[in-house]
Design an enzyme around this catalytic site. Structure first.
Site, PDB file in Angstrom:
ATOM      1  CB  CYS A  58      -1.011  -0.082   1.268  1.00 37.77           C
ATOM      2  SG  CYS A  58      -1.769   1.443   1.772  1.00 37.77           S
ATOM      3  CD  GLU A  99      -4.852   1.152  -0.090  1.00 42.52           C
ATOM      4  OE1 GLU A  99      -5.287   2.141   0.318  1.00 42.52           O
ATOM      5  OE2 GLU A  99      -3.935   0.362  -0.119  1.00 42.52           O
ATOM      6  CG  HIS A 107      -5.303   3.043   4.856  1.00 43.19           C
ATOM      7  ND1 HIS A 107      -4.559   2.944   5.745  1.00 43.19           N
ATOM      8  CD2 HIS A 107      -4.485   2.265   3.871  1.00 43.19           C
ATOM      9  CE1 HIS A 107      -3.221   2.227   5.836  1.00 43.19           C
ATOM     10  NE2 HIS A 107      -3.300   2.015   4.514  1.00 43.19           N
ATOM     11  CG  HIS A 141       0.104   0.528   6.680  1.00 46.37           C
ATOM     12  ND1 HIS A 141       0.900   1.199   6.246  1.00 46.37           N
ATOM     13  CD2 HIS A 141      -0.984   0.133   6.079  1.00 46.37           C
ATOM     14  CE1 HIS A 141       0.182   1.148   4.763  1.00 46.37           C
ATOM     15  NE2 HIS A 141      -0.723   0.503   4.825  1.00 46.37           N
TER      16      HIS A 141
END
Ligand SMILES: *[C@@H]1O[C@H](CO)[C@@H](O)[C@H](O)[C@H]1NC(C)=O
Ligand SMILES: *[C@@H]1O[C@H](CO)[C@@H](O)[C@H](O)[C@H]1NC(C)=O
Ligand SMILES: *[C@@H]1O[C@H](CO)[C@@H](O)[C@H](O)[C@H]1NC(C)=O
Ligand SMILES: *[C@@H]1O[C@H](CO)[C@@H](O)[C@H](O)[C@H]1NC(C)=O
Length: 300
Positions: free
Chosen positions: A120, A256, A259, A265
């Site tokens: 990512c 994602e 996020h 993370h």
């Protein structure tokens, strides 16, 4: 090839697309978007004091993902050259600690293989304290999250921005989004709905040409930005399991979306919020660490 490898359910739709207008957009030149990070070959064994072609790329990698912050360090003469300096050694050790590698400060085999794995684009380390703690989820600085109480019934609306870059159909995008949102919904009690035409969405999922195959496979932003982009240059798949060199797009989407909701993370290799994705493998289950993280963020 920027194709997405489809599971059987979509073969019909895929062939239809293939034989109609879109063949051209499925193909693109690799050279158009060269990888930002070469393979780090020939750097194995590099350590402090050594100068070797390509060390500069390692510095860029460490900067991009939050391990090296030397932009304002005027005393450091080696920011832009190939010398393996003290700052880089410290950065490599932080990286090794985060990923539970041997903390040697040396670019050993384990470290190089980690760095070569697709990942990512969001940085790992926004909060250096993260490095001191046990395997765990993390938030972004300031713990940004969606102010759900002010929305009707904890709903976030998303748009699927199907464009030219990917050759992926709206139906396929719908399938990916539905699969990827479902466990986050269960874990958080947030409902996710596709926004009606013309309504401003909270979240936007789409493709972009980023840095070529490998390296960064997707990126997104913390709340309340809402933007998620897959790299159209990757070889994506919805298969179980994907072909050896293909990346599971449902795994990437789940990561994602984490996020977008406010998780950073995790150092837990089993977590969806772990930054690296192994090609040829499916991961589609939120780990306890992911669930604990999202609940901690939205229940407080
Ligand atoms: C750490 O070092 C040991 C001993 O050299 C080695 O056997 C092991 O594979 C290394 N671990 C990693 C993750 O590189
Ligand atoms: C698709 O991309 C090509 C080349 O990048 C461009 O020439 C074309 O106008 C685009 N088509 C649409 C519908 O956006
Ligand atoms: C979700 O909602 C249900 C019913 O209101 C409640 O029992 C449960 O505790 C909630 N879960 C979370 C994670 O907030
Ligand atoms: C999200 O953040 C990016 C990078 O800062 C920015 O370019 C973009 O405009 C933002 N989008 C929204 C909807 O805030």
């Amino acid at each position: 090839m920027a194709t997405i490898h489809l599971n059987r359910f979509f073969i019909g739709a895929f062939l239809l697309i293939l034989f109609t207008a879109q063949l051209a957009v499925l193909v693109h030149s690799k050279n158009l978007h060269p990888a930002k990070w070469p393979s780090f070959q020939n750097l194995e064994g590099s350590r402090k004091g050594l100068t070797a072609k390509g060390i500069q790329n390692v510095k860029n990698y460490m900067r991009t993902f939050g391990y090296l912050n030397d932009n304002n360090d005027k005393r450091n003469d080696h920011r832009n050259d190939d010398q393996f300096d003290k700052s880089l050694e410290i950065a490599v050790k932080k990286f090794q600690r985060f990923y539970k590698l041997n903390v040697t400060g040396i670019l050993d085999d384990g470290t190089i293989s980690q760095m070569k794995t697709p990942r990512c684009g969001v940085a790992d380390v926004h909060d250096l304290q993260t490095l001191g703690i046990v395997s765990h989820y993390a938030f972004f600085p300031g713990k940004p999250r969606w102010p759900l109480v002010s929305y009707e019934a904890n709903i976030l609306y998303y748009s699927l921005d199907v464009n030219n870059a990917s050759g992926v159909s709206l139906e396929m995008m719908r399938y990916i989004a539905t699969e990827a949102f479902s466990q986050w919904k269960q874990a958080s009690n947030i409902t996710f709905e596709e926004s009606a035409q013309g309504k401003l969405p909270d979240l936007s999922l789409g493709f972009v040409q980023n840095d070529g195959p490998g390296n960064v496979m997707a990126f997104s932003y913390p709340p309340t930005n809402g933007t998620l982009r897959f790299d159209a240059a990757e070889s994506w798949s919805t298969d179980i399991p994907p072909a050896k060199t293909d990346i599971d797009i449902i795994w990437a989407a789940m990561h994602e979306i984490g996020h977008l909701l406010g998780l950073d993370h995790s150092t837990d290799k089993n977590a969806i919020m772990y930054a690296y994705i192994d090609p040829g493998v499916n991961k589609r289950t939120l780990s306890q660490d992911d669930i604990d993280g999202i609940r901690a963020l939205y229940s407080s």
